[in-house]
Design an enzyme around this catalytic site. Structure first.
Site, PDB file in Angstrom:
ATOM      1  N   ARG A 125      46.142  50.975  31.588  1.00 42.87           N
ATOM      2  CA  ARG A 125      45.493  50.754  32.879  1.00 42.87           C
ATOM      3  C   ARG A 125      45.748  51.939  33.798  1.00 42.87           C
ATOM      4  N   TYR A 151      31.885  47.973  46.113  1.00 44.26           N
ATOM      5  CA  TYR A 151      31.982  47.886  44.646  1.00 44.26           C
ATOM      6  C   TYR A 151      31.352  46.587  44.151  1.00 44.26           C
ATOM      7  N   GLN A 173      40.062  52.650  30.327  1.00 41.03           N
ATOM      8  CA  GLN A 173      40.914  51.650  29.655  1.00 41.03           C
ATOM      9  C   GLN A 173      40.113  50.839  28.630  1.00 41.03           C
ATOM     10  N   LEU A 200      30.141  50.625  30.154  1.00 46.59           N
ATOM     11  CA  LEU A 200      31.439  50.424  30.813  1.00 46.59           C
ATOM     12  C   LEU A 200      31.678  51.467  31.906  1.00 46.59           C
ATOM     13  N   SER A 241      35.764  52.365  39.164  1.00 42.85           N
ATOM     14  CA  SER A 241      36.218  50.975  39.008  1.00 42.85           C
ATOM     15  C   SER A 241      37.295  50.555  40.001  1.00 42.85           C
ATOM     16  N   LYS A 289      27.997  45.897  41.832  1.00 45.50           N
ATOM     17  CA  LYS A 289      28.074  45.160  40.555  1.00 45.50           C
ATOM     18  C   LYS A 289      27.076  43.994  40.548  1.00 45.50           C
ATOM     19  N   SER A 343      31.544  42.002  36.850  1.00 42.72           N
ATOM     20  CA  SER A 343      32.920  41.805  37.318  1.00 42.72           C
ATOM     21  C   SER A 343      33.086  40.528  38.117  1.00 42.72           C
ATOM     22  N   GLU A 403      34.660  40.490  40.680  1.00 42.23           N
ATOM     23  CA  GLU A 403      34.538  40.897  42.090  1.00 42.23           C
ATOM     24  C   GLU A 403      33.219  40.425  42.696  1.00 42.23           C
ATOM     25  N   LEU A 437      26.006  58.743  34.403  1.00 41.06           N
ATOM     26  CA  LEU A 437      25.202  57.626  34.929  1.00 41.06           C
ATOM     27  C   LEU A 437      24.425  58.023  36.185  1.00 41.06           C
TER      28      LEU A 437
HETATM   29  P1  NAP Z   1      38.256  52.764  34.050  1.00 36.39           P
HETATM   30  O1  NAP Z   1      39.495  52.828  33.227  1.00 36.39           O
HETATM   31  O2  NAP Z   1      38.315  53.180  35.485  1.00 36.39           O
HETATM   32  O3  NAP Z   1      37.144  53.669  33.302  1.00 36.39           O
HETATM   33  C1  NAP Z   1      35.954  54.014  33.932  1.00 36.39           C
HETATM   34  C2  NAP Z   1      35.132  54.882  33.011  1.00 36.39           C
HETATM   35  O4  NAP Z   1      33.883  55.161  33.673  1.00 36.39           O
HETATM   36  C3  NAP Z   1      35.757  56.241  32.669  1.00 36.39           C
HETATM   37  O5  NAP Z   1      35.552  56.502  31.297  1.00 36.39           O
HETATM   38  C4  NAP Z   1      34.951  57.230  33.504  1.00 36.39           C
HETATM   39  O6  NAP Z   1      34.818  58.484  32.901  1.00 36.39           O
HETATM   40  C5  NAP Z   1      33.590  56.546  33.492  1.00 36.39           C
HETATM   41  N1  NAP Z   1      32.703  57.007  34.556  1.00 36.39           N
HETATM   42  C6  NAP Z   1      32.981  57.112  35.885  1.00 36.39           C
HETATM   43  N2  NAP Z   1      31.924  57.624  36.541  1.00 36.39           N
HETATM   44  C7  NAP Z   1      30.954  57.851  35.607  1.00 36.39           C
HETATM   45  C8  NAP Z   1      29.642  58.397  35.663  1.00 36.39           C
HETATM   46  N3  NAP Z   1      29.094  58.833  36.812  1.00 36.39           N
HETATM   47  N4  NAP Z   1      28.926  58.474  34.514  1.00 36.39           N
HETATM   48  C9  NAP Z   1      29.470  58.060  33.346  1.00 36.39           C
HETATM   49  N5  NAP Z   1      30.714  57.552  33.220  1.00 36.39           N
HETATM   50  C10 NAP Z   1      31.449  57.453  34.347  1.00 36.39           C
HETATM   51  O7  NAP Z   1      37.639  51.301  34.029  1.00 36.39           O
HETATM   52  P2  NAP Z   1      37.929  50.073  33.027  1.00 36.39           P
HETATM   53  O8  NAP Z   1      39.061  49.270  33.570  1.00 36.39           O
HETATM   54  O9  NAP Z   1      37.971  50.563  31.642  1.00 36.39           O
HETATM   55  O10 NAP Z   1      36.624  49.193  33.277  1.00 36.39           O
HETATM   56  C11 NAP Z   1      35.457  49.372  32.464  1.00 36.39           C
HETATM   57  C12 NAP Z   1      34.273  48.730  33.162  1.00 36.39           C
HETATM   58  O11 NAP Z   1      34.506  47.335  33.343  1.00 36.39           O
HETATM   59  C13 NAP Z   1      33.953  49.276  34.556  1.00 36.39           C
HETATM   60  O12 NAP Z   1      32.559  49.219  34.723  1.00 36.39           O
HETATM   61  C14 NAP Z   1      34.604  48.282  35.496  1.00 36.39           C
HETATM   62  O13 NAP Z   1      33.965  48.277  36.754  1.00 36.39           O
HETATM   63  C15 NAP Z   1      34.367  46.999  34.718  1.00 36.39           C
HETATM   64  N6  NAP Z   1      35.340  45.922  34.948  1.00 36.39           N
HETATM   65  C16 NAP Z   1      36.673  46.157  34.758  1.00 36.39           C
HETATM   66  C17 NAP Z   1      37.561  45.131  34.906  1.00 36.39           C
HETATM   67  C18 NAP Z   1      39.043  45.342  34.704  1.00 36.39           C
HETATM   68  O14 NAP Z   1      39.824  44.488  35.158  1.00 36.39           O
HETATM   69  N7  NAP Z   1      39.452  46.407  34.025  1.00 36.39           N
HETATM   70  C19 NAP Z   1      37.106  43.843  35.253  1.00 36.39           C
HETATM   71  C20 NAP Z   1      35.744  43.647  35.419  1.00 36.39           C
HETATM   72  C21 NAP Z   1      34.861  44.696  35.241  1.00 36.39           C
HETATM   73  P3  NAP Z   1      35.739  59.766  33.274  1.00 36.39           P
HETATM   74  O15 NAP Z   1      36.915  59.687  32.345  1.00 36.39           O
HETATM   75  O16 NAP Z   1      34.849  60.920  32.975  1.00 36.39           O
HETATM   76  O17 NAP Z   1      36.104  59.639  34.725  1.00 36.39           O
HETATM   77  N1  GDD Z   2      45.616  48.453  43.840  1.00 38.69           N
HETATM   78  C1  GDD Z   2      46.465  47.794  44.633  1.00 38.69           C
HETATM   79  N2  GDD Z   2      47.517  48.463  45.179  1.00 38.69           N
HETATM   80  N3  GDD Z   2      46.262  46.484  44.849  1.00 38.69           N
HETATM   81  C2  GDD Z   2      47.147  45.828  45.627  1.00 38.69           C
HETATM   82  C3  GDD Z   2      48.243  46.464  46.212  1.00 38.69           C
HETATM   83  C4  GDD Z   2      48.428  47.857  45.973  1.00 38.69           C
HETATM   84  O1  GDD Z   2      49.370  48.490  46.466  1.00 38.69           O
HETATM   85  N4  GDD Z   2      48.941  45.540  46.911  1.00 38.69           N
HETATM   86  C5  GDD Z   2      48.302  44.378  46.784  1.00 38.69           C
HETATM   87  N5  GDD Z   2      47.211  44.536  46.008  1.00 38.69           N
HETATM   88  C6  GDD Z   2      46.222  43.506  45.686  1.00 38.69           C
HETATM   89  C7  GDD Z   2      44.799  43.887  46.073  1.00 38.69           C
HETATM   90  O2  GDD Z   2      44.598  43.703  47.484  1.00 38.69           O
HETATM   91  C8  GDD Z   2      44.006  42.913  45.208  1.00 38.69           C
HETATM   92  O3  GDD Z   2      43.890  41.670  45.856  1.00 38.69           O
HETATM   93  C9  GDD Z   2      44.894  42.739  43.965  1.00 38.69           C
HETATM   94  O4  GDD Z   2      46.172  43.315  44.284  1.00 38.69           O
HETATM   95  C10 GDD Z   2      44.353  43.419  42.706  1.00 38.69           C
HETATM   96  O5  GDD Z   2      44.030  44.759  43.022  1.00 38.69           O
HETATM   97  P1  GDD Z   2      43.636  45.810  41.856  1.00 38.69           P
HETATM   98  O6  GDD Z   2      44.644  45.811  40.783  1.00 38.69           O
HETATM   99  O7  GDD Z   2      43.339  47.099  42.550  1.00 38.69           O
HETATM  100  O8  GDD Z   2      42.321  45.174  41.206  1.00 38.69           O
HETATM  101  P2  GDD Z   2      41.018  44.521  41.854  1.00 38.69           P
HETATM  102  O9  GDD Z   2      41.134  43.034  41.712  1.00 38.69           O
HETATM  103  O10 GDD Z   2      40.730  45.066  43.196  1.00 38.69           O
HETATM  104  O11 GDD Z   2      39.862  45.074  40.900  1.00 38.69           O
HETATM  105  C11 GDD Z   2      40.018  45.115  39.469  1.00 38.69           C
HETATM  106  O12 GDD Z   2      39.499  43.940  38.911  1.00 38.69           O
HETATM  107  C12 GDD Z   2      38.093  43.736  39.116  1.00 38.69           C
HETATM  108  C13 GDD Z   2      37.728  42.398  38.467  1.00 38.69           C
HETATM  109  O13 GDD Z   2      38.084  41.358  39.311  1.00 38.69           O
HETATM  110  C14 GDD Z   2      39.283  46.361  38.989  1.00 38.69           C
HETATM  111  O14 GDD Z   2      39.539  46.527  37.622  1.00 38.69           O
HETATM  112  C15 GDD Z   2      37.777  46.222  39.174  1.00 38.69           C
HETATM  113  O15 GDD Z   2      37.123  47.330  38.556  1.00 38.69           O
HETATM  114  C16 GDD Z   2      37.344  44.912  38.507  1.00 38.69           C
HETATM  115  O16 GDD Z   2      35.956  44.729  38.639  1.00 38.69           O
END
Ligand code: NAP
Ligand code: GDD
Length: 343
Positions: free
Chosen positions: A193, A158, A13, A79, A83, A162, A134, A136, A58
């Protein structure tokens, strides 16, 4: 010469939005892609002709050294990660390897290619590094909202990985004088997403229910509180962090708190349905250790980076529902998403 960026996780994403943003700024953008992964079938398929790609993983130190050496980037955005938090209880070692050790491997690749040896200071001219840290990491936080000064109490493998990534980034900054920053980003979402994350699981289910393809939506903890923003806004902050005079650590979010229940209500309301008729709470979806409440204090980032979010949470949920109503019509393309939505 245009500036050159290397993005790990470019097919994700954030990678897709960041690639678009950097291209719009005139960057030459390279993506690290894994093994046989085909970027043409991913979120960045529309951008493929404007991007360059290099293979790497990675998990594989040598591949990262080769990638950095080949690309010779000005900026590296790390990135890449596994995740989805629940996955980290099922595959804790793998998640630790990719999300924790992977950061070390990328820093080492930059260090080797740049010829840095400790003790070393003042490499401002070298490769700038962004680590996707993150909220998290705050986990069971001792205070709300969470700022750059809040302590960490991660609640999942996770989050623990991080925290390692965060501190090793900071350590390479302090040990080798690397320009290495940690962006502590709160949850950010978009129509791109992954379908396993709660906002997208909801928007996709609402679209499917509205169009008669699904009856119920199974969710876990409806009381969890998150600070949800729009991914397109957050990639601007990543770039701004690497343009500062000094490297540092930054908290990025919106400062607004909402529950999962709020997300459900907004999404069902948007299509004129009552969520109480469709949502089933499933104890199997409740996590072994939950992060109950996250909310960002963005005072430092908004002042120093001149950054503000532009999309409110209700706007974000409605944007995602609208997009999924369009997409669900083309159901055959979404077989994988629907499978993932059973998480
Ligand atoms: P995402 O959509 O799940 O994308 C993850 C990316 O990581 C994909 O391109 C995946 O590649 C790549 N990847 C997975 N394993 C790998 C490996 N072994 N080597 C190289 N690349 C690998 O995640 P995102 O939401 O864009 O998040 C980007 C980053 O921000 C992540 O590090 C996540 O933990 C962090 N983050 C996200 C959020 C959020 O809310 N979105 C918040 C805080 C931090 P493939 O396509 O090949 O699987
Ligand atoms: N996924 C999911 N599915 N979450 C649920 C559900 C369900 O059916 N029901 C309730 N939840 C609650 C989870 O328990 C959590 O408290 C919240 O919804 C958000 O869950 P996610 O959307 O899976 O995100 P996350 O907060 O665990 O993690 C995301 O944000 C982090 C930053 O705070 C991911 O993007 C992580 O990669 C990122 O670091």
């Amino acid at each position: 010469m245009p500036r050159r960026a290397l993005i790990t996780g470019i097919t994700g994403q954030d990678g897709s939005y960041l690639a678009e943003y950097l291209l719009s700024l005139g960057y030459e953008v390279w993506g690290l892609v894994r093994g046989q992964a085909n970027p043409r079938q991913s979120r960045i398929s529309r951008l493929v002709s404007d991007l360059s790609f290099v293979y790497g993983d990675l998990m594989d130190q040598a591949s990262l050294v080769s990638a950095v050496d080949k690309v010779q980037p000005d900026e590296v955005y790390n990135l890449g990660a596994i995740s989805f938090v629940p996955m980290s209880w099922q595959q804790a070692e793998l998640v630790t390897e990719v999300n924790g050790m992977g950061v070390l491997r990328m820093l080492e690749a930059i260090r080797m290619v740049s010829g840095l040896t400790a003790p070393h200071r003042g490499t401002e001219a070298g490769i700038r590094f962004y680590q996707a840290s993150s909220s998290e990491m705050f986990g069971k936080a001792a205070e709300t909202p969470q700022s750059e000064n809040t302590g960490f109490h991660p609640r999942s493998p996770y989050g623990v990985a991080k925290v390692y990534g965060h501190f090793i980034t900071k350590n390479y900054r302090e040990s080798f004088g690397m320009y290495a920053v940690s962006g502590m980003l709160f949850n950010h979402e978009s129509p791109r997403r992954g379908a396993e994350f709660v906002t997208r699981k909801i928007s996709l289910a609402v679209a499917r229910i509205k169009l008669g393809h699904q009856d119920k939506l199974h969710l876990g903890n409806l009381d969890a509180v998150r600070d949800w923003g729009f991914a397109g806004d957050y990639v601007r902050a990543m770039h701004a962090m690497l343009q500062q005079e000094e490297p540092g650590d930054w908290v990025i979010g919106t400062g607004a708190m909402h529950t999962v229940r709020d997300a459900v209500e907004i999404a069902f309301d948007h299509v004129g349905l009552d969520w109480l008729d469709y949502v089933v709470v499933d104890p199997d979806l409740v996590r072994p250790a939950e992060v109950e409440i996250l909310c960002a204090d963005i005072k430092r980032a908004s002042a120093a980076l001149n950054w503000q979010p532009t999309v409110t949470f209700p706007e974000l949920m409605r944007m995602m529902v609208d997009s999924d109503i369009q997409q669900v019509g083309r159901e055959h393309e979404f077989g994988d998403l629907l499978l993932a939505a059973n998480w």
